[in-house]
Design an enzyme around this catalytic site. Structure first.
Site, PDB file in Angstrom:
ATOM      1  N   PHE A   1       4.260   3.277  20.235  1.00  0.00           N
ATOM      2  CA  PHE A   1       5.851   3.434  20.222  1.00  0.00           C
ATOM      3  C   PHE A   1       5.713   4.332  19.677  1.00  0.00           C
ATOM      4  O   PHE A   1       6.924   4.687  18.737  1.00  0.00           O
ATOM      5  CB  PHE A   1       6.481   1.759  19.663  1.00  0.00           C
TER       6      PHE A   1
ATOM      7  N   TYR B   1       5.366   5.756   8.517  1.00  0.00           N
ATOM      8  CA  TYR B   1       5.068   5.122   9.387  1.00  0.00           C
ATOM      9  C   TYR B   1       3.675   5.358  10.075  1.00  0.00           C
ATOM     10  O   TYR B   1       2.999   4.750  11.131  1.00  0.00           O
ATOM     11  CB  TYR B   1       5.705   4.930  10.884  1.00  0.00           C
TER      12      TYR B   1
ATOM     13  N   LYS C   1      18.096   0.354   8.755  1.00  0.00           N
ATOM     14  CA  LYS C   1      17.921   2.073  10.024  1.00  0.00           C
ATOM     15  C   LYS C   1      18.658   2.002  10.230  1.00  0.00           C
ATOM     16  O   LYS C   1      19.691   1.626  10.365  1.00  0.00           O
ATOM     17  CB  LYS C   1      16.728   1.070  10.891  1.00  0.00           C
TER      18      LYS C   1
ATOM     19  N   THR D   1      10.456  -9.169  13.618  1.00  0.00           N
ATOM     20  CA  THR D   1      10.069  -7.926  14.350  1.00  0.00           C
ATOM     21  C   THR D   1      10.994  -7.780  15.529  1.00  0.00           C
ATOM     22  O   THR D   1      12.825  -6.917  15.392  1.00  0.00           O
ATOM     23  CB  THR D   1       9.510  -7.550  14.185  1.00  0.00           C
TER      24      THR D   1
ATOM     25  N   HIS E   1      14.393  -2.840   7.712  1.00  0.00           N
ATOM     26  CA  HIS E   1      12.469  -2.905   7.862  1.00  0.00           C
ATOM     27  C   HIS E   1      12.140  -3.233   5.898  1.00  0.00           C
ATOM     28  O   HIS E   1      12.575  -3.523   5.027  1.00  0.00           O
ATOM     29  CB  HIS E   1      12.022  -1.307   7.302  1.00  0.00           C
TER      30      HIS E   1
ATOM     31  N   ARG F   1      11.243 -10.810   4.053  1.00  0.00           N
ATOM     32  CA  ARG F   1      10.827 -11.403   5.620  1.00  0.00           C
ATOM     33  C   ARG F   1      11.732 -12.382   6.037  1.00  0.00           C
ATOM     34  O   ARG F   1      11.726 -12.246   7.277  1.00  0.00           O
ATOM     35  CB  ARG F   1       9.067 -10.756   5.634  1.00  0.00           C
TER      36      ARG F   1
ATOM     37  N   GLU G   1       5.046   1.590  -0.562  1.00  0.00           N
ATOM     38  CA  GLU G   1       5.659   1.898   0.638  1.00  0.00           C
ATOM     39  C   GLU G   1       7.216   2.348  -0.789  1.00  0.00           C
ATOM     40  O   GLU G   1       8.118   3.488  -0.980  1.00  0.00           O
ATOM     41  CB  GLU G   1       7.337   1.494   0.874  1.00  0.00           C
TER      42      GLU G   1
ATOM     43  N   ARG H   1      18.043  -9.513  12.030  1.00  0.00           N
ATOM     44  CA  ARG H   1      17.714  -9.193  12.214  1.00  0.00           C
ATOM     45  C   ARG H   1      18.522 -10.288  13.684  1.00  0.00           C
ATOM     46  O   ARG H   1      18.921  -9.613  14.743  1.00  0.00           O
ATOM     47  CB  ARG H   1      15.984  -8.948  13.237  1.00  0.00           C
TER      48      ARG H   1
ATOM     49  N   ASN I   1      15.503  -2.454  15.328  1.00  0.00           N
ATOM     50  CA  ASN I   1      15.743  -4.197  14.140  1.00  0.00           C
ATOM     51  C   ASN I   1      16.535  -4.300  13.334  1.00  0.00           C
ATOM     52  O   ASN I   1      16.204  -5.176  12.336  1.00  0.00           O
ATOM     53  CB  ASN I   1      14.240  -4.383  14.565  1.00  0.00           C
TER      54      ASN I   1
END
Ligand code: CMP
Length: 142
Positions: A58, A50, A10, A92, A116, A86, A127, A103, A113
């Site tokens: 948010f 998203y 990100k 998250t 993704h 993950r 995705e 993270r 964060n």
């Protein structure tokens, strides 16, 4: 089983110049990068990606953040790639993320964060197709 998952580095992490550090985490976890591109998401792209979060409080902030600078998007392939990615990303919210996760080590906040990762097989398929044509994915032959 061998799976593919969609990963995004990100804007906060790209700005911190830690793409390589995060790629090393993927590689050390046995995940292979089989497709990758850098892009600066448009508002339409961020909203579309998203979509499932559209009604969340948010959402507007998330879209602003995700369009605030370039991102690095990649397809990761490997044994249980979705869960593996993950695991190494961590929770998250970086304050909840296990020590040694991406993270915990690199994220700024629950929103900024760093990374993704797809949360399941259907999401991963959607995705990956959102960002890559089939011919842009290069499975390893050796
Ligand atoms: P990601 O895994 O990409 O999925 C949705 C994103 O929304 C998430 O990472 C965060 O960047 C952001 N997000 C999730 N929960 C919150 C929250 N409570 N407040 C702000 N941003 C959030």
């Amino acid at each position: 089983a061998i799976e593919r998952t969609l990963s995004i580095i990100k804007p906060d992490a790209v700005a911190k110049n830690i793409i390589g550090k995060i790629y090393t985490r993927f590689e050390e976890a046995g995940l292979r990068i089989v497709a990758a591109k850098m892009l600066h998401l448009t508002r339409e792209q961020a909203e579309g990606f998203y979509e499932v979060h559209r009604e969340r409080p948010f959402f507007k902030d998330l879209v602003a953040y995700m369009t605030s600078g370039p991102v690095m998007v990649q397809v990761l392939e490997g044994e249980d790639a979705i869960a593996r990615n993950r695991e190494i990303m961590g929770a998250t919210d970086p304050r909840q993320a296990a020590p040694g996760t991406i993270r915990a080590d690199f994220a700024e906040s629950i929103e900024e964060n760093a990374v993704h990762g797809s949360d399941g097989p259907e999401t991963a398929a959607r995705e990956i197709a959102f960002f890559f044509k089939p011919e842009e994915i290069c499975p390893r032959t050796r």
